[in-house]
Design a protein around this motif. Structure first.
Motif, PDB file in Angstrom:
ATOM      1  N   PRO A  43     -26.716  51.978  32.714  1.00  0.00           N
ATOM      2  CA  PRO A  43     -27.054  51.695  34.116  1.00  0.00           C
ATOM      3  C   PRO A  43     -28.287  52.487  34.543  1.00  0.00           C
ATOM      4  O   PRO A  43     -28.475  53.641  34.167  1.00  0.00           O
ATOM      5  N   LEU A  44     -29.125  51.844  35.352  1.00  0.00           N
ATOM      6  CA  LEU A  44     -30.324  52.465  35.899  1.00  0.00           C
ATOM      7  C   LEU A  44     -30.268  52.390  37.413  1.00  0.00           C
ATOM      8  O   LEU A  44     -29.944  51.349  37.970  1.00  0.00           O
ATOM      9  N   GLY A  45     -30.588  53.484  38.085  1.00  0.00           N
ATOM     10  CA  GLY A  45     -30.634  53.466  39.535  1.00  0.00           C
ATOM     11  C   GLY A  45     -29.295  53.761  40.179  1.00  0.00           C
ATOM     12  O   GLY A  45     -28.375  54.319  39.546  1.00  0.00           O
ATOM     13  N   PRO A  46     -29.132  53.392  41.465  1.00  0.00           N
ATOM     14  CA  PRO A  46     -27.913  53.702  42.220  1.00  0.00           C
ATOM     15  C   PRO A  46     -26.662  53.129  41.549  1.00  0.00           C
ATOM     16  O   PRO A  46     -26.679  52.021  41.008  1.00  0.00           O
ATOM     17  N   LYS A  47     -25.574  53.881  41.606  1.00  0.00           N
ATOM     18  CA  LYS A  47     -24.328  53.422  40.994  1.00  0.00           C
ATOM     19  C   LYS A  47     -23.785  52.175  41.671  1.00  0.00           C
ATOM     20  O   LYS A  47     -23.110  51.364  41.031  1.00  0.00           O
ATOM     21  N   THR A  48     -24.071  52.026  42.973  1.00  0.00           N
ATOM     22  CA  THR A  48     -23.537  50.878  43.699  1.00  0.00           C
ATOM     23  C   THR A  48     -24.307  49.589  43.407  1.00  0.00           C
ATOM     24  O   THR A  48     -23.743  48.497  43.513  1.00  0.00           O
ATOM     25  N   ARG A  49     -25.597  49.700  43.020  1.00  0.00           N
ATOM     26  CA  ARG A  49     -26.412  48.515  42.718  1.00  0.00           C
ATOM     27  C   ARG A  49     -27.315  48.819  41.511  1.00  0.00           C
ATOM     28  O   ARG A  49     -28.537  48.863  41.639  1.00  0.00           O
ATOM     29  N   PRO A  50     -26.738  49.029  40.354  1.00  0.00           N
ATOM     30  CA  PRO A  50     -27.561  49.421  39.205  1.00  0.00           C
ATOM     31  C   PRO A  50     -28.245  48.237  38.534  1.00  0.00           C
ATOM     32  O   PRO A  50     -27.756  47.106  38.565  1.00  0.00           O
ATOM     33  N   ALA A  51     -29.373  48.512  37.922  1.00  0.00           N
ATOM     34  CA  ALA A  51     -29.932  47.618  36.916  1.00  0.00           C
ATOM     35  C   ALA A  51     -29.305  48.013  35.580  1.00  0.00           C
ATOM     36  O   ALA A  51     -28.706  49.087  35.461  1.00  0.00           O
ATOM     37  N   LEU A  52     -29.411  47.169  34.578  1.00  0.00           N
ATOM     38  CA  LEU A  52     -28.803  47.458  33.281  1.00  0.00           C
ATOM     39  C   LEU A  52     -29.834  47.380  32.165  1.00  0.00           C
ATOM     40  O   LEU A  52     -30.600  46.406  32.063  1.00  0.00           O
ATOM     41  N   TYR A  53     -29.823  48.425  31.337  1.00  0.00           N
ATOM     42  CA  TYR A  53     -30.750  48.552  30.210  1.00  0.00           C
ATOM     43  C   TYR A  53     -29.962  48.303  28.928  1.00  0.00           C
ATOM     44  O   TYR A  53     -29.022  49.037  28.613  1.00  0.00           O
ATOM     45  N   TYR A  54     -30.344  47.268  28.189  1.00  0.00           N
ATOM     46  CA  TYR A  54     -29.643  46.894  26.959  1.00  0.00           C
ATOM     47  C   TYR A  54     -30.474  47.334  25.759  1.00  0.00           C
ATOM     48  O   TYR A  54     -31.495  46.713  25.435  1.00  0.00           O
ATOM     49  N   PRO A  55     -30.087  48.430  25.079  1.00  0.00           N
ATOM     50  CA  PRO A  55     -30.845  48.864  23.889  1.00  0.00           C
ATOM     51  C   PRO A  55     -30.605  47.918  22.717  1.00  0.00           C
ATOM     52  O   PRO A  55     -29.489  47.437  22.508  1.00  0.00           O
ATOM     53  N   LEU A  56     -31.668  47.648  21.960  1.00  0.00           N
ATOM     54  CA  LEU A  56     -31.609  46.774  20.794  1.00  0.00           C
ATOM     55  C   LEU A  56     -32.222  47.511  19.603  1.00  0.00           C
ATOM     56  O   LEU A  56     -32.909  48.524  19.786  1.00  0.00           O
ATOM     57  N   PRO A  57     -32.003  47.044  18.359  1.00  0.00           N
ATOM     58  CA  PRO A  57     -32.424  47.815  17.187  1.00  0.00           C
ATOM     59  C   PRO A  57     -33.888  48.216  17.174  1.00  0.00           C
ATOM     60  O   PRO A  57     -34.226  49.361  16.911  1.00  0.00           O
ATOM     61  N   GLY A  58     -34.811  47.277  17.429  1.00  0.00           N
ATOM     62  CA  GLY A  58     -36.219  47.615  17.513  1.00  0.00           C
ATOM     63  C   GLY A  58     -36.863  48.048  16.214  1.00  0.00           C
ATOM     64  O   GLY A  58     -37.853  48.773  16.231  1.00  0.00           O
ATOM     65  N   ASP A  59     -36.354  47.598  15.073  1.00  0.00           N
ATOM     66  CA  ASP A  59     -36.933  47.944  13.783  1.00  0.00           C
ATOM     67  C   ASP A  59     -37.867  46.810  13.347  1.00  0.00           C
ATOM     68  O   ASP A  59     -37.403  45.702  13.079  1.00  0.00           O
ATOM     69  N   PRO A  60     -39.199  47.053  13.272  1.00  0.00           N
ATOM     70  CA  PRO A  60     -40.126  45.976  12.917  1.00  0.00           C
ATOM     71  C   PRO A  60     -39.875  45.373  11.547  1.00  0.00           C
ATOM     72  O   PRO A  60     -40.355  44.277  11.253  1.00  0.00           O
ATOM     73  N   SER A  61     -39.127  46.070  10.697  1.00  0.00           N
ATOM     74  CA  SER A  61     -38.841  45.547   9.361  1.00  0.00           C
ATOM     75  C   SER A  61     -37.572  44.700   9.317  1.00  0.00           C
ATOM     76  O   SER A  61     -37.233  44.131   8.272  1.00  0.00           O
ATOM     77  N   ASP A  62     -36.873  44.610  10.449  1.00  0.00           N
ATOM     78  CA  ASP A  62     -35.594  43.899  10.485  1.00  0.00           C
ATOM     79  C   ASP A  62     -35.587  42.934  11.665  1.00  0.00           C
ATOM     80  O   ASP A  62     -35.500  43.338  12.821  1.00  0.00           O
TER      81      ASP A  62
END
Length: 473
Positions: free
Chosen positions: A437-456
């Motif tokens: 979660p990003l920002g206020p707990k009552t109205r957060p945005a959501l950050y979804y981490p992904l692998p990010g490996d250029p070889s995969d």
């Protein structure tokens, strides 16, 4: 010989010097203006243009001549004056060179390419024929059919110049594609690459072995029925059509250790007279580089120093029509963004595509990505954001060679988008890692981490699963 000649001068070419340059064609040549007096044309006796000269542009951003021409320019600020000769007329090309040479002789500086602007002598041009209307009516268009407009660009970098932008616009309004033809060794500016996505627009590269091929896909091309069209591979069938791929294009496969960090995001601001645009892009730029963008413009070269207020004024003056902008970084940290500002029912929308380049001995600032996302989510009305890492050139130029696709590093969903989803769909996803979660707990945005490996490339499978889940498919 090149069709474009550019004078780079420390002083603005005044009316007398421009006239002296135009009269190098001899007194029998006619002079007229076009494009709301922004273009001066040297014409033959029938009024058809031999040479078209755009109004001088004051460039106040360092590194643009080097980036786009590979040429040294006077210290900023300097004046950039382009002359384009009518295709296939040798005398017209010599006239353009003479025009640039006279500007440089009167105002100092240099011309590109140097060999095109060596002579100050009058060019004999009696009886010269030029391209017929309507092709000659649009200075940037060399061939016009009922399917496409064809532009020949013999430059180190095919950039989104004002002329090329006008050609894209005119082709679109006429329901035509735009096909850009360039010699081997030329690269594309990222600003042009995105504009070639709609069929039948394409980048046509001349090649010794295969004739022509598409610089973005590698498909061998041939001129057929009024346009460049892919040549079918030997094993292609009607059920499974497949284009033949140029050998030159495939030779680009490799990893030199260079990387690009690519960011695309969309923000929607409430329509308000006090709204200042460009702040979201500046915030991301500062988080990822530690400095603001160097300059911006409505075409390339980017000619104006970075200014949120001036950028906002330009977009406001053009409203309700959309505004397209290009933004560049300093030569030390290659960065380029395109921005589209448009008025929608939801408010004022900014669509940004941004990339930074890194050499083999440089590490992309991946730890700064979450901070940049949080700034957008909490201060700039972020709707969505995708971050990718790819193996590609540090200078951001697009070569006519195979470059592997980027891989997703993170996806961000803005607070409004999260709130609009039913239940806990945005929080409970099929991915192994929970969103942050990003920002206020009552109205957060959501950050979804992904692998990010250029070889995969499997990261795209995770991204597809995520998007399908968020859409409720």
């Amino acid at each position: 010989m090149t069709k474009d000649v550019i004078a780079l001068t420390p002083r603005m070419p005044d009316a007398w010097s421009v006239l002296a340059g135009l009269l190098s064609g001899g007194p029998d040549k006619l002079v007229r203006t076009a494009g709301e007096d922004a273009v001066v044309q040297l014409c033959d006796e029938e009024g058809r243009p031999l040479v078209s000269v755009e109004a001088p542009l004051l460039v106040q951003v360092a590194g643009e001549a080097e980036r786009l021409l590979g040429a040294a320019a006077p210290p900023v600020p300097f004046w950039w004056t382009e002359a384009r000769a009518t295709t296939g007329v040798a005398e017209a090309e010599r006239l353009a060179g003479t025009f640039a040479a006279r500007l440089v002789s009167l105002g100092g500086g240099s011309a590109w390419p140097p060999e095109a602007a060596r002579s100050l002598g009058v060019v004999p041009s009696d009886g010269v024929g030029v391209a017929p209307v309507p092709a000659a009516a649009q200075p940037a268009v060399d061939v016009l059919t009922d399917k496409v407009a064809v532009v020949i660009q013999d430059r180190p970098v095919v950039a989104m110049t004002a002329w090329l932008a006008d050609a894209f616009r005119a082709a679109g309004e006429g329901g035509l594609g735009l096909q850009i033809v360039s010699p081997a060794g030329t690269t594309l500016s990222p600003a042009v690459r995105s504009a070639l996505s709609a069929w039948p627009s394409r980048w046509v590269v001349q090649d010794e072995r295969d004739g022509y091929y598409d610089g973005l896909s590698g498909a061998v091309l041939a001129w057929r029925e009024g346009m460049f069209f892919p040549v079918a591979a030997d094993d292609s069938t009607d059920e499974e059509p497949r284009a033949r791929v140029a050998a030159t294009y495939q030779e680009g496969v490799g990893d030199g250790g260079e990387r690009q960090l690519a960011v695309t995001f969309r923000t929607v601001h409430p329509a308000d007279d006090r709204l200042v645009l460009g702040g979201a892009l500046e915030a991301v730029w500062r988080e990822l580089t530690g400095e603001a963008p160097a300059g911006w413009g409505t075409a390339e070269p980017a000619n104006l120093p970075w200014s949120l207020r001036r950028l906002t004024d330009v977009a406001h003056e053009r409203a309700p029509e959309p505004t397209w902008l290009v933004v560049v970084g300093s030569p030390e940290r290659p960065g380029l963004a395109t921005v589209r500002v448009s008025r929608t029912k939801a408010g004022v929308e900014e669509e940004v595509t941004l990339a930074f380049g890194y050499g083999p001995d440089e590490e992309p600032p991946l730890d700064a990505v979450p901070r940049a996302a949080e700034v957008l989510a909490t201060r700039h009305h972020l709707r969505s954001m995708l971050v990718q890492l790819r193996k590609a050139r540090r200078d951001l130029a697009v070569p006519p060679r195979f470059e592997g696709p980027g891989v997703p590093l993170a996806f961000v969903l803005g607070a409004e988008e999260v709130r609009a989803m039913p239940g806990d769909r945005a929080r409970n996803t099929p991915l192994d890692r929970a969103p942050v979660p990003l920002g206020p707990k009552t109205r957060p945005a959501l950050y979804y981490p992904l692998p990010g490996d250029p070889s995969d490339l499997s990261g795209w499978q995770d991204f597809e699963r995520l998007v399908r889940h968020l859409k409720g498919d």
